[in-house]
Structure formats: C-alpha cells, structure tokens
Design a protein around this motif. Sequence first.
Motif, mmCIF file in Angstrom:
data_model
loop_
_atom_site.group_PDB
_atom_site.id
_atom_site.type_symbol
_atom_site.label_atom_id
_atom_site.label_comp_id
_atom_site.label_asym_id
_atom_site.label_seq_id
_atom_site.Cartn_x
_atom_site.Cartn_y
_atom_site.Cartn_z
ATOM 1 N N VAL A 14 -23.716 95.839 62.269
ATOM 2 C CA VAL A 14 -24.982 96.428 62.652
ATOM 3 C C VAL A 14 -26.147 95.478 62.876
ATOM 4 C CG1 VAL A 14 -26.610 98.218 62.096
ATOM 5 C CG2 VAL A 14 -24.232 98.787 61.884
ATOM 6 N N ILE A 15 -26.259 94.655 61.891
ATOM 7 C CA ILE A 15 -27.455 93.734 61.957
ATOM 8 C C ILE A 15 -27.312 92.595 63.040
ATOM 9 C CG2 ILE A 15 -28.747 91.865 60.767
ATOM 10 C CD1 ILE A 15 -28.151 93.684 58.131
ATOM 11 N N GLN A 16 -25.838 92.133 63.248
ATOM 12 C CA GLN A 16 -25.496 91.115 64.180
ATOM 13 C C GLN A 16 -25.792 91.819 65.559
ATOM 14 O OE1 GLN A 16 -21.790 89.860 62.698
ATOM 15 N NE2 GLN A 16 -22.679 87.757 63.075
ATOM 16 N N SER A 17 -25.189 93.101 65.626
ATOM 17 C CA SER A 17 -25.234 93.748 67.096
ATOM 18 C C SER A 17 -26.784 93.969 67.218
ATOM 19 C CB SER A 17 -24.681 95.088 66.871
ATOM 20 O OG SER A 17 -23.357 94.813 66.805
ATOM 21 N N SER A 18 -27.617 94.255 66.621
ATOM 22 C CA SER A 18 -29.105 94.486 66.583
ATOM 23 C C SER A 18 -29.566 93.117 67.145
ATOM 24 C CB SER A 18 -29.771 94.820 65.707
ATOM 25 O OG SER A 18 -29.420 96.318 65.196
ATOM 26 N N ALA A 19 -29.458 92.027 66.547
ATOM 27 C CA ALA A 19 -29.908 90.796 67.105
ATOM 28 C C ALA A 19 -29.312 90.428 68.445
ATOM 29 C CB ALA A 19 -29.318 89.449 65.768
#
Length: 115
Positions: A14-19
């Motif tokens: 989720v964090i990587q997708s947001s980035a």
Amino acid sequence: NYSSYKSINEYTNVIQSSAIYLKQLDYKIPKPVIASLILKGLLSSFDAFSSRKYEKISGNLKNININGLINDLISEEARISANVNLNTNKVSKGGRGNRKYCNKYRITEHIESTY
C-alpha cells in the motif's frame, strides 16, 4: 498503520503503491520518507528491528534500498510469528507438566474409573 493489514507484504504494498501513484503525478517522495513511513507504522514488537534500521539508514540516506528493507521486514515478521507460535505451544504444554490430564472433564489429576 500495520495493524490494519493482514501482513507486512500487504502493508508495504500500500505504501509503495501510494508512492508510485504520487510519482506519476510528478510528486516524487524521497526514499528516506518512504522508509520512515514504513517503519513508523509498525507495531511495538518491531521496535528493536526499527531501531536497527533507522541507525543503518541514517548513515547512508542517499542509498536506501526500499526493497531490501521490505524483504528484511517480511523475514522479521516471520521470525516474530514463529516466536509467538513457539511461546503459545510452551504455555499450553507447561500448564499440565507431568500431571495426568482428563480430556473428558478437562481437568488435571483426574482419573476416570472404568468399572
């Protein structure tokens, strides 16, 4: 926050997708910020791991390996899970010790007569 997800892998995805999404909007998040977001959202059981990683990252901010951090987190989650399962087994076995246990009545030191 990690507790909202089923696994470290889901949490970090989720964090990587947001980035990645923000990067597509021409707003690139620096790797130290991504690493900090990942580490800050962890449970207290990861405190020792986080401290070690913060120390390592702070010494080399330009060369942070996010994928390496995530791989290490997945390994740490597995290690913590294994320890929790091991301790759970110890507790359930330790309560009875060498005493006899009656499965029918679920009490120790009970011997059911068979006559």
